[in-house]
Design a protein around this motif. Structure first.
Motif, PDB file in Angstrom:
ATOM      1  N   ASP A  34      67.784  24.378-140.913  1.00  0.00           N
ATOM      2  CA  ASP A  34      66.721  24.947-141.745  1.00  0.00           C
ATOM      3  C   ASP A  34      65.355  24.543-141.204  1.00  0.00           C
ATOM      4  O   ASP A  34      64.432  25.367-141.162  1.00  0.00           O
ATOM      5  N   ARG A  35      65.234  23.293-140.777  1.00  0.00           N
ATOM      6  CA  ARG A  35      63.956  22.848-140.227  1.00  0.00           C
ATOM      7  C   ARG A  35      63.651  23.555-138.898  1.00  0.00           C
ATOM      8  O   ARG A  35      62.496  23.857-138.607  1.00  0.00           O
ATOM      9  N   LEU A  36      64.672  23.848-138.123  1.00  0.00           N
ATOM     10  CA  LEU A  36      64.474  24.595-136.874  1.00  0.00           C
ATOM     11  C   LEU A  36      63.950  25.999-137.148  1.00  0.00           C
ATOM     12  O   LEU A  36      63.148  26.532-136.375  1.00  0.00           O
ATOM     13  N   PRO A  66      64.599  28.390-132.736  1.00  0.00           N
ATOM     14  CA  PRO A  66      63.607  28.138-133.776  1.00  0.00           C
ATOM     15  C   PRO A  66      63.025  29.440-134.311  1.00  0.00           C
ATOM     16  O   PRO A  66      63.515  30.517-133.976  1.00  0.00           O
ATOM     17  N   ALA A  67      61.988  29.302-135.120  1.00  0.00           N
ATOM     18  CA  ALA A  67      61.327  30.478-135.676  1.00  0.00           C
ATOM     19  C   ALA A  67      60.897  31.398-134.552  1.00  0.00           C
ATOM     20  O   ALA A  67      60.650  30.947-133.430  1.00  0.00           O
ATOM     21  N   ASP A 107      62.524  14.244-136.999  1.00  0.00           N
ATOM     22  CA  ASP A 107      63.803  13.937-136.358  1.00  0.00           C
ATOM     23  C   ASP A 107      64.901  14.508-137.234  1.00  0.00           C
ATOM     24  O   ASP A 107      64.856  14.397-138.463  1.00  0.00           O
ATOM     25  N   THR A 108      65.891  15.137-136.625  1.00  0.00           N
ATOM     26  CA  THR A 108      66.944  15.800-137.401  1.00  0.00           C
ATOM     27  C   THR A 108      68.313  15.280-137.006  1.00  0.00           C
ATOM     28  O   THR A 108      68.483  14.610-135.980  1.00  0.00           O
ATOM     29  N   ALA A 109      69.281  15.607-137.829  1.00  0.00           N
ATOM     30  CA  ALA A 109      70.657  15.182-137.581  1.00  0.00           C
ATOM     31  C   ALA A 109      71.190  15.815-136.298  1.00  0.00           C
ATOM     32  O   ALA A 109      70.864  16.962-135.966  1.00  0.00           O
ATOM     33  N   GLY A 110      72.038  15.076-135.583  1.00  0.00           N
ATOM     34  CA  GLY A 110      72.650  15.611-134.373  1.00  0.00           C
ATOM     35  C   GLY A 110      73.579  16.766-134.686  1.00  0.00           C
ATOM     36  O   GLY A 110      74.296  16.754-135.694  1.00  0.00           O
ATOM     37  N   LEU A 111      73.570  17.756-133.807  1.00  0.00           N
ATOM     38  CA  LEU A 111      74.372  18.963-134.024  1.00  0.00           C
ATOM     39  C   LEU A 111      75.695  18.836-133.287  1.00  0.00           C
ATOM     40  O   LEU A 111      75.734  18.675-132.063  1.00  0.00           O
TER      41      LEU A 111
END
Length: 500
Positions: free
Chosen positions: A326-328, A363-364, A305-309
């Motif tokens: 970065d995780r994306l 993403p990647a 889970d990541t921070a909201g953009l």
């Protein structure tokens, strides 16, 4: 103890060694020194019905006799009921099953003894202390039983790694892949390639040393070229596997991304079936990456889970969004979460909203994406169909409607995710075995580089070309743990009958 080199062997026979023998000079005999006998608890720690204690080494048979008070060892590989005593006090510690494995027909290739006792901590501790008081025995270091199995030729390094992966396997697909590797399929593939390189190198060495004296056929080098080109194609195909085996071993990285208050943390908790992340109506609650390990359809998943953009002046929130991007970049699969109520009944802005979540480069490259339209419980029935239709017409990623509050739509999301996981990881039982370790990929890439340089050096200097084949073979040997030069000489004499 003594050791000799190929040069010394030829000199002892009154012969001048060929240049290949000098280049491949190696110590070919070194008897192993007497080893300690090691022991350890092989089953899990803690209270259990049965605990297995294993001993391996030259004194294991005597240790078994001392603990059971018997003059004779039990029949090999037969389970026998015995009273187990402390040799120093003759006190009975337990009554259990014992098995005697004389080497080399044992896991380690050495004499081994196993004691199956009751799994209470006091029983296990008493037996281990009794073993520790016997002369010539010591507690085993971590992994030492498997290390001895490798040193004694019972396992190669790929089989050792497969055994380790099998012990740590948490999903069905991981178990299948690890079991296949432990049974030697991956090692057999690399060994076949190594044998082909050994033969090619032997032919080049023979051509260098004996072509003028023994009139070796000119097509020997042409055959080597063909073999090297075939091997290059096979290694290249093996490397271009989409990292299936590595993903399956370490887990597929699935990243949840989206704007604030879209329900990302709620989705993490729903998929994890426990409150992993804090859920709050306050926008920007999640500041860091929160991870959870899952088993989805038998495949391992590391869900983040990541921070909201969004636009923010808060330094902490900006750092959280930087970590999210970065995780994306490193994601294998992305769950792009958008609030469905923001796009119904008007659905034309979906593509723009998705681009805001997934900027260029994320993403990647080629990482699949699933569009999760959350808060579907707030939509009217007609709006749902229109929204899904807009997704199909707009050539958007596969989409599903979801309500994290009620759980509606979660099965559809899991089905979509399972399809992506199966495509990325494949069936571990089908086709050729997959790469599972980063070190395999490193050595195979280096092997491929050396094979490419072989073609470049061949016209300039055949000795340098042979050295590239030797380097390629060494990289394959480092994967399995089998690095030897003697067999090259064996093939030289076997295939060409030099000196007949």
């Amino acid at each position: 103890m003594w050791a000799a080199t190929w040069g010394q062997v030829f000199a002892g026979l009154g012969l001048a060694p060929p240049r290949a023998a000098l280049r491949l000079s190696t110590r070919f005999y070194r008897p192993a020194g007497k080893r300690d006998t090691i022991f350890a608890l092989s089953s899990g720690h803690g209270k259990c019905g049965v605990a297995v204690i294993r001993a391996s080494g030259p004194a294991s048979g005597a240790a078994l006799q001392r603990l059971t008070g018997q003059q004779e060892l039990p029949p090999p590989r037969a389970v026998t009921l015995r009273r187990i005593r402390d040799p120093s006090s003759a006190e009975t510690l337990d009554k259990g099953l014992v098995v005697w494995f004389p080497g080399p027909r044992s896991f380690t290739g050495e004499d081994c003894a196993e004691l199956q006792v009751h799994g209470g901590p006091a029983v296990v501790s008493g037996v281990l202390q009794a073993l520790g008081r016997l002369p010539g025995l010591r507690p085993a270091d971590p992994g030492e039983f498997t290390k001895r199995a490798f040193q004694n030729g019972k396992l190669d390094l790929t089989e050792v790694e497969g055994l380790g992966d099998l012990i740590h396997a948490e999903t069905e697909a991981q178990r299948r892949q690890a079991l296949r590797q432990m049974e030697g399929e991956l090692g057999q593939l690399y060994q076949r390639w190594s044998e082909e390189l050994t033969k090619a190198l032997a032919h080049v060495e023979a051509f260098i040393d004996f072509s003028e004296d023994d009139n070796l056929e000119e097509d020997v080098l042409a055959g080597v070229d063909t073999a090297v080109q075939t091997l290059q194609r096979e290694v290249t195909g093996h490397l271009q596997d989409g990292r299936r085996g590595e993903r399956l071993r370490g887990g597929v990285h699935v990243v949840i991304a989206g704007p604030t208050n879209a329900g990302k943390s709620s989705l993490l908790n729903l998929l994890s079936r426990r409150p992993v992340a804090i859920v709050s109506p306050v926008a920007g609650t999640t500041r860091d990456v929160v991870e959870s390990a899952l088993n989805i359809g038998g495949y391992p998943v590391v869900l983040s889970d990541t921070a909201g953009l969004r636009q923010s002046q808060d330094a902490v929130e900006q750092e959280g969004m930087s970590r999210a991007r970065d995780r994306l970049q490193r994601a294998d699969v992305v769950l792009a979460v958008l609030p469905a109520v923001d796009f119904a009944p008007e659905s034309g802005r979906l593509a723009d909203a998705l681009r805001a979540v997934l900027p260029p480069g994320a993403p990647a490259p080629r990482a699949p994406c699933i569009l999760v339209l959350n808060k579907a419980d707030l939509l009217e029935e007609g709006q749902r169909g229109a929204l899904l239709g807009a997704c199909r017409e707009g050539a958007l990623p596969p989409a599903c409607l979801l309500s994290c509050r009620s759980g509606e739509g979660i099965d559809q999301l899991l089905n979509l995710l399972a399809v992506q996981l199966e495509q990325m990881c494949g069936n571990p039982l089908a086709g050729s075995p997959s790469l599972t370790q980063a070190r395999h990929r490193l050595h195979l890439t280096s092997c491929l580089d050396s094979l490419g340089r072989y073609h470049g050096y061949k016209a300039l200097d055949l000795v340098l070309a042979a050295e590239e084949l030797r380097l390629a073979r060494r990289h394959l040997g480092k994967i399995t743990g089998r690095v030897s030069a003697e067999e090259i000489l064996d093939i030289i004499f076997r295939d060409f009958c030099v000196g007949k």
